[in-house]
Design an enzyme around this catalytic site. Structure first.
Site, mmCIF file in Angstrom:
data_model
loop_
_atom_site.group_PDB
_atom_site.id
_atom_site.type_symbol
_atom_site.label_atom_id
_atom_site.label_comp_id
_atom_site.label_asym_id
_atom_site.label_seq_id
_atom_site.Cartn_x
_atom_site.Cartn_y
_atom_site.Cartn_z
ATOM 1 N N HIS A 103 -33.660 39.439 49.684
ATOM 2 C CA HIS A 103 -33.797 39.046 48.998
ATOM 3 C C HIS A 103 -33.364 40.746 48.273
ATOM 4 O O HIS A 103 -34.482 41.275 48.087
ATOM 5 C CB HIS A 103 -34.247 38.278 48.022
ATOM 6 C CG HIS A 103 -34.511 36.522 48.307
ATOM 7 N ND1 HIS A 103 -33.169 36.559 49.065
ATOM 8 C CD2 HIS A 103 -34.829 35.942 48.357
ATOM 9 C CE1 HIS A 103 -33.206 35.058 50.187
ATOM 10 N NE2 HIS A 103 -34.255 34.376 49.093
ATOM 11 N N LYS A 118 -38.907 29.373 37.674
ATOM 12 C CA LYS A 118 -37.854 29.394 37.309
ATOM 13 C C LYS A 118 -37.296 28.271 36.078
ATOM 14 O O LYS A 118 -37.199 28.623 34.166
ATOM 15 C CB LYS A 118 -36.657 29.883 37.336
ATOM 16 C CG LYS A 118 -34.917 29.969 36.573
ATOM 17 C CD LYS A 118 -34.097 30.653 37.585
ATOM 18 C CE LYS A 118 -32.682 31.002 36.620
ATOM 19 N NZ LYS A 118 -32.205 30.216 37.241
#
Length: 916
Positions: free
Chosen positions: A134, A575
């Protein structure tokens, strides 16, 4: 050694070593003629004009110097922690360090687990860290290599045997390494391609972990003896836990169009070649060490017969292998093994007829070699020379690390639609079908072995992409075996149909095959549950999936029981819902999923997709394991290691050994502990559920407010982060400028840079405050249970850590970047009020101030405070200028300024020790 003395030793050593390293840096800058910058360096700044120092440190060279200074601090902290652990072990013993073998074995003994029971459990432990790529590693690969060299020099200085002359030489080597790093620079001027990311991951898999694994085994055996347990219980092959590795680099195609079938094929071959190079290196070293002469001890008959049989099979190559060492049969046998190992020619890794086709054949020869040494009473040599090589074969196979292939469920839906259209079936709108209609089609199709589309059929882009990738997997599996192929992971799994669709797609290329009992999939299909809504739906989805005949037939076995892997996403849940709601949803889902699996007589192997920050699931390993729901850990355990956390945990041998021991020892302890009846019934589930729900409401109210994206987009450097060159993977899944499309990593990264840390704490203060006002007795009970319930302790301690890393004054400085004063004042007031409320409520919950309870973390933050403030001020100034240039369409000037903006991001990432 008391905790106060340990802390004092650690801080004193850290400060002493930091001053020494920074003085070296200072001398380098002075030698290069930059006296002003040398005088302004943090922690060793000379007395003088503070304004001038600050001005120097906000130049481009100053930013670079601050960034490197923070990296040196991080390095010193890592070494200080390692040396402190050594000091504690010397003075107190193996029981002192939480999370390691010594402490866990003692705890298990206190819990009345017999050494025999523990020994029986060890081989059933299967831990697999999965290295992902990532976009969160802010340092270049060449810089990482140089940091490793510098760290080794720091460790070398610890040896007390060096003379003053030798110490001076080591110091000069440190200065050489530092100057090289200073002259190299950090910024990634171009986004790394997948081949570059693959090379970075291969360093750990091929060069670091093979060195770590023998140390891990020794740590366990030494702690076992120190605990007073019988060494014979874990003596010999096959007695220790299994540590293997996985990777997503070259396989993770979720929103990453650059991960093509060709990339996946190249990755599988590079991993195989690297694995064979590890074994070749090990066998070469083994041959050099096994110089036992038959004149001193006769070779056992089994070894002589094996040598003769191999010579006959290899012909001239075999005769050449034994002629080199005519009087040394053990070395002769190793020479023959080297000849049988494929991949000795880098241009050809396919096995020749006489070579090992599978790693278990190499393992069998190593066992024969082990037994032959035991037959001549050379067991010490067998244990120390053969077992590490055998363990490497068991752990790395001929594949080094299993490669997972991940794709989004929506992409699969479009691929299925393409297949249906190619087959002449009315299915172009398949993605919009109701669930039961999808299930009806999939169930019917999966009763037949025939593919939907013939080989020349025209397919849409999605079907073409998926089938090409799956064909690579099928071809590789047929040629080299399926051991190196991991799971087919379905991100954003929202229904059982999302999983069955993978079987349908896999059938097209032969990954799903007919058997007398029915179709069987050669690779595990794994759901990834990410959002709170999906976690709530997960038990029902898994129930239907496990009930499906093809799933029942396809499940692998683990410890005699069918095993299903389930991946949990820690990023998107936090999130979208905030940290407390996300963590509770994950915890609750694991309980429910474990119950579903139990009903189907299946074990679950949870794959924890944790990120590098608290907002994305990070936290101390041993505390994380303690927080898992009771009964949810079966012994098979996977977790992701992402971005900069890979280098932080595994770049250096001592630290890598420590972190992997935490995993192995912690999983073993937790596995056994989960066999016992649950010890604590808190009666607080409904309370925590209400807290999570309320914090969710407060968090989502914030991110759903009108103008939230305006505040977020201007009060954080998200626009600059999206321009950074720290990973090949895009920041957004589809490129839409929406919060939903933005990946969790840059979302968290940008909040961290501006010191808001919003996803890591927001909403918790209000939830706790309302509970305290409504029901003081329950609030008090909650505070008491924080001491005993691992989940509560882990989550609220991590929330507190996020809160300590946030800074209200710096938030306000970034908020000044928001152009609309009304928007700025409204959001800042709301965030600051919740920040203060959360801090107060956590102090009430834990029963003391943060400063009094977290001195180590407080010291770490204060050591960075002054230099970080300068960096924040510089970044705000650069963002203001850069955005102004873009606003006035002066794109060339903006592009010229961008490297300095990115340098400020890198520098802050180093100072905060985190990206996303």
């Amino acid at each position: 050694m008391s905790s106060d003395l340990t802390l004092s030793y650690s801080f004193e050593k850290l400060d002493r070593d930091l001053r020494e390293l920074m003085t070296c840096f200072q001398e380098i800058l002075a030698d290069l003629g930059d006296d002003d910058l040398a005088a302004a360096l943090p922690w060793v700044a000379t007395a003088g004009d503070k304004e001038k120092h600050d001005e120097v440190l906000t130049t481009e060279a100053g930013l670079q110097a601050l960034s490197l200074s923070f990296q040196l601090l991080n390095m010193v902290e890592e070494n200080s922690a390692a040396q402190t652990r050594r000091q504690v072990e010397q003075r107190v013993g193996l029981l002192a360090e939480p999370g390691l073998w010594g402490k866990h074995l003692a705890r298990l003994h206190e819990m009345n687990f017999s050494p025999e029971k523990i020994a029986d459990t060890l081989p059933t432990i299967w831990v697999e860290p999965v290295l992902t790529a990532h976009p969160t590693e802010a340092k270049r690969s060449s810089v990482l290599e140089q940091h490793r060299e510098l760290y080794l020099l720091l460790v070398k200085r610890e040896n007390q045997m060096w003379t003053p002359t030798e110490q001076a030489f080591i110091r000069e080597q440190i200065k050489v390494a530092l100057e090289r790093i200073w002259r190299t620079g950090e910024i990634l001027l171009q986004k790394p391609d997948l081949a570059t990311e693959r090379r970075g991951i291969l360093y750990y898999l091929r060069d670091m972990f093979p060195q770590v694994l023998p140390r891990l085994d020794w740590q366990l055996r030494h702690a076992w003896r120190a605990a007073g347990f019988n060494p014979a219980l874990i003596d010999g092959p096959g007695k220790l836990p299994r540590m293997q590795f996985g990777t997503w680099v070259g396989g993770d195609r979720d929103g990453h169009g650059l991960v093509t079938a060709k990339v996946t094929e190249e990755t599988l071959r590079e991993l195989r070649q690297a694995a064979l190079s590890v074994h070749g290196r090990n066998l070469q070293a083994l041959g050099q060490r096994l110089s036992l002469s038959r004149l001193r001890q006769g070779a056992p008959p089994a070894l002589r017969e094996a040598i003769a049989a191999n010579v006959e099979a290899l012909g001239d190559l075999g005769r050449e292998a034994i002629e080199r060492n005519p009087e040394e049969p053990w070395r002769q046998f190793v020479n023959l093994m080297r000849a049988k190992l494929p991949g000795q020619d880098p241009c050809m890794i396919e096995s020749l007829p006489y070579q090992y086709r599978r790693p278990d054949l190499l393992a069998a020869d190593l066992l024969l070699l082990y037994e032959s040494l035991c037959d001549i009473d050379a067991k010490r040599l067998a244990d120390h020379e053969i077992l590490p090589v055998l363990r490497a074969v068991e752990m790395f196979g001929f594949h080094l690390a299993v490669l997972d292939v991940r794709q989004n469920s929506e992409f699969h839906d479009r691929a299925v639609a393409g297949l249906l259209v190619a087959a002449g079936i009315d299915g172009a709108d398949y993605p919009d079908w109701p669930l039961e209609k999808k299930m009806e089609l999939l169930t019917r199709e999966l009763q037949s072995p025939r593919p939907l589309a013939h080989g020349m059929a025209e397919l849409n882009a999605e079907a073409t992409n998926v089938l090409r990738a799956y064909r690579v997997l099928a071809d590789h599996g047929e040629e080299f075996g399926y051991e190196g192929l991991g799971a087919l992971i379905v991100s954003m799994t929202r229904s059982t149909a999302d999983l069955l669709a993978v079987y349908l797609l896999a059938r097209e290329v032969g990954l799903v095959r007919p058997t007398p009992e029915g179709l069987v999939c050669m690779l595990p299909v794994v759901p990834l549950f990410e959002t709170v809504e999906d976690l709530v739906a997960a038990p029902g989805i898994l129930d239907r999936f496990l009930a499906h005949p093809i799933t029942k037939r396809s499940l692998p076995r683990f410890d005699g029981t069918a095993l299903q892997q389930v991946m949990l996403g820690y990023s998107d849940s936090a999130k979208g819902a905030g940290v407390l709601s996300g963590q509770w949803s994950l915890h609750h889902a694991q309980r429910a999923l474990t119950d579903v699996a139990h009903d189907h007589e299946v074990r679950l192997r949870f794959f924890h997709g944790r990120g590098g920050t608290i907002s994305r699931g990070a936290g101390p390993t041993h505390r994380f394991l303690e927080s898992l729901p009771h009964g949810s850990l079966c012994g098979a355990f996977r977790l992701t290691e992402q971005g900069e956390t890979i280098s932080q945990k595994y770049a250096n041998l001592i630290t890598a050994t420590y972190n992997l021991e935490l995993l192995l020892a912690g999983v073993t302890f937790t596995r056994l502990n989960h066999e016992r009846p649950i010890q604590i019934e808190t009666g607080l589930d409904s309370v925590v559920s209400d807290l999570a729900a309320r914090s969710h409401e407060v968090y989502t109210e914030l991110i759903a407010m009108p103008d939230f994206m305006t505040y977020y987009g201007q009060a954080t450097p998200i626009d600059a982060i999206e321009q950074s060159r720290i990973g090949s993977r895009p920041s957004r899944r589809t490129g839409k400028r929406t919060l939903n499309d933005l990946r969790a990593i840059p979302f968290v990264f940008s909040w961290n840079q501006s010191r808001h840390y919003v996803p890591g704490w927001y909403g918790v203060g209000t939830a706790l405050d309302e509970l305290g006002r409504r029901d003081p007795e329950t609030f008090f009970n909650l505070g008491e249970q924080v001491k005993y319930w691992g989940f509560l302790r882990y989550v609220f301690t991590n929330i507190e850590t996020s809160l300590m890393s946030a800074d209200a004054d710096i938030m306000a400085a970034y908020a000044d970047l928001v152009e609309d004063k009304t928007v700025r004042d409204r959001f800042l007031a709301i965030i600051i009020a919740e920040f203060e409320r959360t801090r107060n409520m956590l102090e009430r919950l834990f029963g003391g101030t943060i400063e009094s309870r977290r001195p180590r973390l407080l010291g770490t933050l204060r050591r960075r405070e002054k230099a970080l403030l300068l960096l924040h001020e510089r970044q705000i100034e650069l963002l203001t200028r850069w955005r102004d240039l873009l606003r006035r369409d002066q794109t060339d000037d903006a592009e010229a300024l961008l490297p300095r903006v990115l340098l400020s991001i890198n520098a802050l990432a180093s100072g905060l020790r985190t990206t996303g």
